[in-house]
Scaffold this active site. Structure first.
Site, mmCIF file in Angstrom:
data_model
loop_
_atom_site.group_PDB
_atom_site.id
_atom_site.type_symbol
_atom_site.label_atom_id
_atom_site.label_comp_id
_atom_site.label_asym_id
_atom_site.label_seq_id
_atom_site.Cartn_x
_atom_site.Cartn_y
_atom_site.Cartn_z
ATOM 1 N N ASN A 189 5.823 3.825 0.561
ATOM 2 C CA ASN A 189 6.305 2.763 -0.323
ATOM 3 C C ASN A 189 6.842 1.554 0.436
ATOM 4 O O ASN A 189 7.681 0.816 -0.070
ATOM 5 C CB ASN A 189 7.381 3.306 -1.276
ATOM 6 C CG ASN A 189 6.890 4.474 -2.104
ATOM 7 O OD1 ASN A 189 5.770 4.429 -2.621
ATOM 8 N ND2 ASN A 189 7.685 5.525 -2.212
ATOM 9 N N ARG A 190 6.367 1.388 1.658
ATOM 10 C CA ARG A 190 6.776 0.259 2.502
ATOM 11 C C ARG A 190 8.271 0.281 2.834
ATOM 12 O O ARG A 190 8.850 -0.734 3.231
ATOM 13 C CB ARG A 190 6.413 -1.092 1.852
ATOM 14 C CG ARG A 190 4.899 -1.350 1.808
ATOM 15 C CD ARG A 190 4.318 -1.389 3.211
ATOM 16 N NE ARG A 190 2.910 -1.764 3.269
ATOM 17 C CZ ARG A 190 1.893 -0.909 3.276
ATOM 18 N NH1 ARG A 190 2.133 0.401 3.172
ATOM 19 N NH2 ARG A 190 0.670 -1.328 3.370
ATOM 20 N N LEU A 191 8.907 1.436 2.676
ATOM 21 C CA LEU A 191 10.316 1.567 3.043
ATOM 22 C C LEU A 191 10.393 2.124 4.466
ATOM 23 O O LEU A 191 10.840 3.245 4.706
ATOM 24 C CB LEU A 191 11.049 2.466 2.039
ATOM 25 C CG LEU A 191 11.100 1.911 0.617
ATOM 26 C CD1 LEU A 191 11.797 2.891 -0.304
ATOM 27 C CD2 LEU A 191 11.805 0.555 0.602
#
Length: 212
Positions: A189-191
């Site tokens: 999630n691009r975290l």
């Protein structure tokens, strides 16, 4: 084009106290991945420099050594990168280990290595690479490929295989002393996990987590 990263995370408690020790750990894993055909040339790094007016340039070079004092690479001292470092010693390094969803981003200052250290490394280079250091006036305009090949052929005749090649006077190393070292681990999630070491005046290192 979008990749979904599902790698394990990176937490502060997993980090070594010194960034060069943490780099050694990650580099070992990248080298193991290279042996399995997953990563290509794990010692390839993008070196970013800027001239005296702040205009940036970048290129990929090979890391040849790292230790507690920093990262070492070699080049022609008349090349664009070397001329820019002479005017502005601030430099960035980027190790792009994409198949592992990892990056290491370094900022610091570059200083030339001593001639003894340079000579010791030069002796370990393959014979052809030693000749190539003489044949190429790196970053200068060359009339044709034939000119370059002719220069190499002349040197090959002068210093045949098995004969010692002298170290070019305008060729040598730079050691990048890190000021910051960021370890980037891709996550879902691009975290992404981004943990950055920053040098402190007392010689220690502060670790901070950056937002992805």
């Amino acid at each position: 084009m979008r990749a979904h990263y599902r790698a394990e995370g990176l937490v502060e408690s997993d980090l070594a106290p010194h960034p060069m020790d943490q780099f050694a750990s990650w580099f070992k894993q990248a080298a193991q991945a290279a042996a399995q055909g997953v990563v290509y040339e794990p010692n390839a790094m993008v070196v970013g420099t800027a001239d005296a007016d702040g205009r940036p340039s970048s290129r990929t070079v090979l890391l040849k050594q790292y230790d507690g004092q920093g990262f070492v690479f070699y080049t022609n001292y008349d090349s664009r990168k070397a001329r820019e470092l002479a005017a502005n010693p601030y430099v960035s390094l980027l190790f792009p280990w994409h198949p592992m969803a990892r990056q290491v981003i370094v900022t610091g200052t570059a200083r030339r290595t001593g001639r003894d250290e340079t000579a010791a490394y030069f002796r370990t280079r393959p014979h052809g690479s030693q000749l190539g250091a003489w044949a190429s006036a790196q970053s200068s305009v060359v009339p044709s490929r034939t000119t370059l090949d002719s220069s190499y052929a002349e040197l090959s005749a002068r210093y045949p295989e098995g004969e010692q090649v002298p170290v070019p006077p305008n060729w040598g190393g730079f050691r990048v002393a890190p000021r910051t070292v960021e370890f980037w681990q891709g996550r879902e999630n691009r975290l992404h996990d981004r943990l950055r070491y920053t040098a402190e005046p007392d010689g220690g290192w502060k670790v901070e987590r950056l937002s992805p």
